[in-house]
Motif scaffolding. Structure first.
Motif, PDB file in Angstrom:
ATOM      1  N   ARG A 114       8.607  -4.484   0.683  1.00 32.33           N
ATOM      2  CA  ARG A 114       9.187  -5.363  -0.326  1.00 32.33           C
ATOM      3  C   ARG A 114       8.318  -5.391  -1.583  1.00 32.33           C
ATOM      4  O   ARG A 114       7.089  -5.365  -1.514  1.00 32.33           O
ATOM      5  CB  ARG A 114       9.403  -6.764   0.216  1.00 32.33           C
ATOM      6  N   VAL A 165       6.034  -9.149  -3.516  1.00 29.02           N
ATOM      7  CA  VAL A 165       4.674  -9.671  -3.289  1.00 29.02           C
ATOM      8  C   VAL A 165       3.700  -8.556  -3.617  1.00 29.02           C
ATOM      9  O   VAL A 165       3.879  -7.420  -3.185  1.00 29.02           O
ATOM     10  CB  VAL A 165       4.478 -10.116  -1.828  1.00 29.02           C
ATOM     11  N   VAL A 219      -2.183  -8.590  -2.320  1.00 31.73           N
ATOM     12  CA  VAL A 219      -2.020  -9.858  -1.589  1.00 31.73           C
ATOM     13  C   VAL A 219      -1.502  -9.589  -0.183  1.00 31.73           C
ATOM     14  O   VAL A 219      -2.008 -10.127   0.797  1.00 31.73           O
ATOM     15  CB  VAL A 219      -1.083 -10.815  -2.353  1.00 31.73           C
ATOM     16  N   LEU A 260      -3.274 -10.461   3.419  1.00 37.32           N
ATOM     17  CA  LEU A 260      -2.626 -11.196   4.506  1.00 37.32           C
ATOM     18  C   LEU A 260      -2.712 -10.408   5.802  1.00 37.32           C
ATOM     19  O   LEU A 260      -3.098 -10.933   6.854  1.00 37.32           O
ATOM     20  CB  LEU A 260      -1.152 -11.461   4.187  1.00 37.32           C
ATOM     21  N   ALA A 290      -6.202 -10.244   7.179  1.00 31.05           N
ATOM     22  CA  ALA A 290      -6.568 -11.524   7.795  1.00 31.05           C
ATOM     23  C   ALA A 290      -5.964 -11.603   9.189  1.00 31.05           C
ATOM     24  O   ALA A 290      -6.640 -11.998  10.152  1.00 31.05           O
ATOM     25  CB  ALA A 290      -6.091 -12.684   6.934  1.00 31.05           C
ATOM     26  N   MET A 291      -4.715 -11.203   9.284  1.00 26.30           N
ATOM     27  CA  MET A 291      -4.062 -11.196  10.584  1.00 26.30           C
ATOM     28  C   MET A 291      -4.823 -10.319  11.567  1.00 26.30           C
ATOM     29  O   MET A 291      -5.071 -10.707  12.708  1.00 26.30           O
ATOM     30  CB  MET A 291      -2.666 -10.604  10.419  1.00 26.30           C
ATOM     31  N   LEU A 296       4.996  -8.698  17.817  1.00 25.14           N
ATOM     32  CA  LEU A 296       4.172  -9.047  16.646  1.00 25.14           C
ATOM     33  C   LEU A 296       4.304  -7.958  15.584  1.00 25.14           C
ATOM     34  O   LEU A 296       4.506  -8.245  14.398  1.00 25.14           O
ATOM     35  CB  LEU A 296       2.707  -9.212  17.065  1.00 25.14           C
ATOM     36  N   LEU A 300       8.775  -8.860   8.133  1.00 24.19           N
ATOM     37  CA  LEU A 300       8.372  -9.721   7.014  1.00 24.19           C
ATOM     38  C   LEU A 300       8.110  -8.921   5.749  1.00 24.19           C
ATOM     39  O   LEU A 300       8.426  -9.375   4.649  1.00 24.19           O
ATOM     40  CB  LEU A 300       7.102 -10.509   7.391  1.00 24.19           C
ATOM     41  N   PRO A 328      13.857  -7.355   1.312  1.00 24.18           N
ATOM     42  CA  PRO A 328      14.944  -8.229   1.751  1.00 24.18           C
ATOM     43  C   PRO A 328      16.236  -7.423   1.773  1.00 24.18           C
ATOM     44  O   PRO A 328      16.488  -6.638   0.847  1.00 24.18           O
ATOM     45  CB  PRO A 328      14.997  -9.324   0.698  1.00 24.18           C
ATOM     46  N   ARG A 378      13.035 -18.306   7.471  1.00 26.44           N
ATOM     47  CA  ARG A 378      13.952 -17.253   7.891  1.00 26.44           C
ATOM     48  C   ARG A 378      14.155 -17.296   9.406  1.00 26.44           C
ATOM     49  O   ARG A 378      13.250 -17.595  10.181  1.00 26.44           O
ATOM     50  CB  ARG A 378      13.447 -15.889   7.456  1.00 26.44           C
ATOM     51  N   ASP A 424      15.342 -14.653  11.278  1.00 24.66           N
ATOM     52  CA  ASP A 424      15.368 -13.364  11.967  1.00 24.66           C
ATOM     53  C   ASP A 424      14.065 -13.011  12.693  1.00 24.66           C
ATOM     54  O   ASP A 424      13.921 -11.909  13.211  1.00 24.66           O
ATOM     55  CB  ASP A 424      15.739 -12.242  10.995  1.00 24.66           C
ATOM     56  N   VAL A 425      13.132 -13.932  12.677  1.00 25.98           N
ATOM     57  CA  VAL A 425      11.905 -13.727  13.472  1.00 25.98           C
ATOM     58  C   VAL A 425      11.675 -14.987  14.292  1.00 25.98           C
ATOM     59  O   VAL A 425      11.725 -16.103  13.753  1.00 25.98           O
ATOM     60  CB  VAL A 425      10.685 -13.461  12.571  1.00 25.98           C
ATOM     61  N   LEU A 433       6.292 -15.984  14.646  1.00 22.18           N
ATOM     62  CA  LEU A 433       5.829 -16.375  13.307  1.00 22.18           C
ATOM     63  C   LEU A 433       4.558 -17.216  13.409  1.00 22.18           C
ATOM     64  O   LEU A 433       3.585 -17.000  12.681  1.00 22.18           O
ATOM     65  CB  LEU A 433       6.914 -17.181  12.590  1.00 22.18           C
ATOM     66  N   LEU A 485       1.612 -15.127  14.114  1.00 22.86           N
ATOM     67  CA  LEU A 485       1.158 -14.377  12.940  1.00 22.86           C
ATOM     68  C   LEU A 485       0.358 -15.271  12.000  1.00 22.86           C
ATOM     69  O   LEU A 485      -0.732 -14.908  11.540  1.00 22.86           O
ATOM     70  CB  LEU A 485       2.344 -13.784  12.181  1.00 22.86           C
ATOM     71  N   MET A 517      -3.586 -15.179  10.907  1.00 21.08           N
ATOM     72  CA  MET A 517      -4.027 -15.175   9.506  1.00 21.08           C
ATOM     73  C   MET A 517      -5.055 -16.268   9.251  1.00 21.08           C
ATOM     74  O   MET A 517      -6.087 -16.028   8.626  1.00 21.08           O
ATOM     75  CB  MET A 517      -2.822 -15.457   8.623  1.00 21.08           C
ATOM     76  N   ALA A 549      -2.109 -17.676  -4.551  1.00 21.04           N
ATOM     77  CA  ALA A 549      -1.335 -16.442  -4.389  1.00 21.04           C
ATOM     78  C   ALA A 549      -1.075 -16.159  -2.917  1.00 21.04           C
ATOM     79  O   ALA A 549       0.039 -15.776  -2.527  1.00 21.04           O
ATOM     80  CB  ALA A 549      -2.082 -15.276  -5.031  1.00 21.04           C
ATOM     81  N   LEU A 550      -2.120 -16.361  -2.095  1.00 18.28           N
ATOM     82  CA  LEU A 550      -1.972 -16.093  -0.664  1.00 18.28           C
ATOM     83  C   LEU A 550      -0.928 -17.030  -0.063  1.00 18.28           C
ATOM     84  O   LEU A 550      -0.027 -16.605   0.673  1.00 18.28           O
ATOM     85  CB  LEU A 550      -3.317 -16.262   0.051  1.00 18.28           C
ATOM     86  N   ALA A 565       2.481 -16.120  -1.148  1.00 19.66           N
ATOM     87  CA  ALA A 565       2.924 -14.903  -0.469  1.00 19.66           C
ATOM     88  C   ALA A 565       3.441 -15.232   0.929  1.00 19.66           C
ATOM     89  O   ALA A 565       4.512 -14.774   1.331  1.00 19.66           O
ATOM     90  CB  ALA A 565       1.773 -13.905  -0.395  1.00 19.66           C
ATOM     91  N   VAL A 566       2.671 -16.022   1.669  1.00 25.04           N
ATOM     92  CA  VAL A 566       3.117 -16.377   3.020  1.00 25.04           C
ATOM     93  C   VAL A 566       4.476 -17.061   2.948  1.00 25.04           C
ATOM     94  O   VAL A 566       5.401 -16.710   3.685  1.00 25.04           O
ATOM     95  CB  VAL A 566       2.108 -17.298   3.723  1.00 25.04           C
ATOM     96  N   THR A 619       6.724 -16.832   0.685  1.00 28.54           N
ATOM     97  CA  THR A 619       7.757 -15.847   0.340  1.00 28.54           C
ATOM     98  C   THR A 619       8.177 -15.047   1.573  1.00 28.54           C
ATOM     99  O   THR A 619       9.364 -14.829   1.828  1.00 28.54           O
ATOM    100  CB  THR A 619       7.227 -14.866  -0.723  1.00 28.54           C
ATOM    101  N   LEU A 620       7.140 -14.618   2.330  1.00 27.69           N
ATOM    102  CA  LEU A 620       7.438 -13.775   3.485  1.00 27.69           C
ATOM    103  C   LEU A 620       8.283 -14.495   4.526  1.00 27.69           C
ATOM    104  O   LEU A 620       9.171 -13.900   5.134  1.00 27.69           O
ATOM    105  CB  LEU A 620       6.140 -13.283   4.143  1.00 27.69           C
ATOM    106  N   ILE A 621       8.014 -15.777   4.718  1.00 24.01           N
ATOM    107  CA  ILE A 621       8.745 -16.474   5.786  1.00 24.01           C
ATOM    108  C   ILE A 621      10.004 -17.179   5.270  1.00 24.01           C
ATOM    109  O   ILE A 621      10.747 -17.769   6.049  1.00 24.01           O
ATOM    110  CB  ILE A 621       7.866 -17.495   6.543  1.00 24.01           C
ATOM    111  N   PRO A 674      15.758 -14.556   3.587  1.00 24.08           N
ATOM    112  CA  PRO A 674      16.088 -13.565   2.562  1.00 24.08           C
ATOM    113  C   PRO A 674      17.106 -14.159   1.608  1.00 24.08           C
ATOM    114  O   PRO A 674      18.020 -14.872   2.039  1.00 24.08           O
ATOM    115  CB  PRO A 674      16.712 -12.418   3.366  1.00 24.08           C
ATOM    116  N   PRO A 675      16.935 -13.944   0.336  1.00 24.09           N
ATOM    117  CA  PRO A 675      17.799 -14.583  -0.658  1.00 24.09           C
ATOM    118  C   PRO A 675      19.252 -14.125  -0.495  1.00 24.09           C
ATOM    119  O   PRO A 675      19.522 -12.958  -0.276  1.00 24.09           O
ATOM    120  CB  PRO A 675      17.232 -14.085  -1.986  1.00 24.09           C
TER     121      PRO A 675
END
Lengths: 223, 223, 223, 223
Positions: C171, C174, C178, C182, C185-186, C209, C216, C220, D171, D173-174, D179, D182, D186, D208-209, D212-213, D215-217, D220-221
């Motif tokens: 995607r 982001v 960054v 992430l 870190a994971m 996972l 993620l 999208p 979201r 779908d996970v 989640l 994950l 992190m 930012a971090l 980002a998280v 946004t990821l979770i 989807p728009p």
DNA sequence: TATGAATGAGTTTTCATTCAT
DNA sequence: TATGAATGAAAACTCATTCAT
């Protein structure tokens, strides 16, 4: 983490070399007085230094001498330097007493004292003192002890000489502090030389040296 | 590449720290430079002892100081004691030269020499000498060196004093050997005290001390 | 001074735990290559850290693991910190290779790598890495190693992600750096959690996972 | 007088370094202040671990930090492992409270919490937690504590996420537990990285971090 | 002649633990 | 309940010495 067996030879208290009444190698809170034991350790330090020389002095040997474990030694002194500095301080304390007790002595008696410094019971103290002085330059912590205490030493001597000058038993044409410096230097020299060649310091020779010093500092004879 | 090996620091020859001017090829029969290198090592021993004190002197440090490997040091000296004894002997050789060159000096000059012992180039020698003396008692091998050489030292002094007595510049009521003993002891005392409290030995004080000694050993004034 | 018998258990080389071909506990100059042996020791360090944890890692244990004496270990590393820092550096070198070899992989493969970090042969490396990280804060010497190398690690990751964004497989909403942060870190989190509760990381769970991460970071879906 | 005894530094209670407000008498049934003092000690354990790192934590240092004697520490904890395990348990108790109080927060707030973990008052707790985790693998006693408590932690997180999914803010779908896994990983990764390179976690970067998280979770728009 | 890897015994220091008081 | 002296085991480090090369 701390449970495998490996008995450190110095950690099983060796034979009692010093004259402690009964060290009782038992666990738990002991009866003895802290200050007392510390002084005992300091004595042990002194005699090890005297016997083995500074370079070969180790905390292990001190422990053995005192009849306790190395752990006990490090319990009383954070590290070697502290131990050795404490010993130096203790030594000077002893000399202070010696000096105060002797402040009513005449110069001859004081010098004699110095020349006889190997009188068995004090011998260790003098020997150790010399060893410590040799290292004062490299252990700043006790270089300080030395400067302070040694100054007092010289002053005491100097005041005895001043009195002698007033009495007319000491020549007046050399300042008392300078005379004191000279005689103290001589004393240090003997302290250094005697352990190396004790046979040179026969009783007769000591008499002669003493007499010579007294002659030198005596007032010039009225001719 | 990023990560050079760290062998024993003393096993990778460090920069030459001593000021040897380069083992120069000499005229005549080429003396194996074994002796030369050995002498270089002895110099290194001396300066390590002077800098670190006897107790903290190790063959490793000597090697580093000399800019060679530990192996080299043990090649030239069978063991530490031999190394240190050789250094003592070497030291006295140097003083012998100093003394012979100065045997025509008067007493004042000799004493001055002693009081100024920290003149940078000889300072190390004196410092090291003192350190070695402190251990003479515990290393019999070089206690001997000391007795022999020190005796010569005192004799040289004593003969100068005898001459002075004949000249009438030194008082005659104290035997020359005894006077020599006293003055040597004083010198040793200074050697011990100066490194510890150099600030006490100002030029003025040194002048005063010297003057005092000269006054003491001068013949009593005719009235 | 150095001659009383007391065989330090770790100074008589213990049983060979590592696979060195033949360590030959003989005196004198050995044949082996310095760098090689050093690397061997570093491996030993790593496996001790992995097995015992940083807090219980001692130079003794490292020596035992490597089948040599503690002396040998201190010969190669001046002190514990240096040893441990060298180990950290070595570890990162290994990962660098791993990363370069894998720079043509897609993100999924890289993450899988991380999740499978306990594959027996690399397991020690990861375990040790985690232990070292825990102490990076208290050993400034290798906090540095970490900052440098870890940055490279993240960059490598980030460039793979950037490529993915260009390909349309990652995607774009982001920033790649960054995202890299992430995911790294994971990865660190897994490195920390897996040794504690390995049973939680079943193959199925790891699949889930991984799939989740990929979902993620996937673009999208156009609806 | 001049020379106070130096018993074990940790055996002479030092100044209270921790900020316990004084064991206050409470209303009602007087709870023996055993528990209170124990808690005080646990706080001390935590701050020592945070400051020195697990490897350098000793019961002595804990005693000093708490301003009591080593004896007192061993009185409250049978041995080091017990002490450390108790500290771990206590730590998690604190986090449980934090979590319960925050269970009505949204995910963003929770993650923010994690990213800001160095807020001075809680910093020690996080630092210590990390140190303890590093050793969980080698101290089975508290590996257990971790598994139990950490699971609760993840569950709490997971339930917040589930709620989010129902609300349509997360979201779907996970799976929520995945989640949660994950995000927790992190968080652990940050906990590990922050102490080592805090300067990397500027406010902007943290924003930012976090963004980002989120946004990821986010779902989807809808297009 | 010189090197440098390795040994092994030593040293200082730290520490968990015990226990009489 | 708490102290603090002491133990005993370990850890890190230092060093003289040996010896194949």
């Amino acid at each position: 983490m701390h449970n495998a067996p490996r008995p450190d030879p110095a950690d099983t208290p060796g034979p009692l070399l010093d004259g402690q009444p009964e060290p009782r190698a038992r666990r738990g809170r002991p009866v003895g007085n802290h200050e007392e034991k510390r002084t005992g350790l300091l004595k042990a330090v002194m005699s090890v230094i005297a016997r083995e020389g500074y370079a070969d002095t180790s905390m292990r040997k001190v422990a053995q001498q005192a009849g306790c474990t190395t752990g006990a030694v490090t319990y009383y002194f954070a590290n070697k330097e502290e131990m050795v500095t404490a010993a130096a301080r203790h030594l000077f304390d002893e000399f202070d007493i010696l000096l105060h007790g002797g402040s009513d002595l005449d110069i001859g008696a004081l010098i004699k004292e110095w020349l006889n410094l190997a009188k068995t019971d004090e011998a260790d103290a003098w020997l150790a003192l010399f060893q410590l002085m040799a290292h004062a330059r490299h252990e700043p912590a006790f270089a300080k002890v030395f400067e302070e205490r040694y100054a007092r030493f010289r002053e005491a001597f100097s005041s005895v000489l001043t009195r002698g000058q007033r009495d007319g038993t000491v020549r007046g044409d050399v300042e008392a502090t300078v005379l004191a410096d000279l005689i103290c230097a001589m004393g240090d020299g003997w302290m250094m030389a005697k352990p190396i060649e004790p046979e040179r310091f026969t009783d007769a020779r000591k008499e002669a040296l003493l007499a010579a010093v007294l002659t030198l500092i005596a007032p010039p004879p009225a001719r």
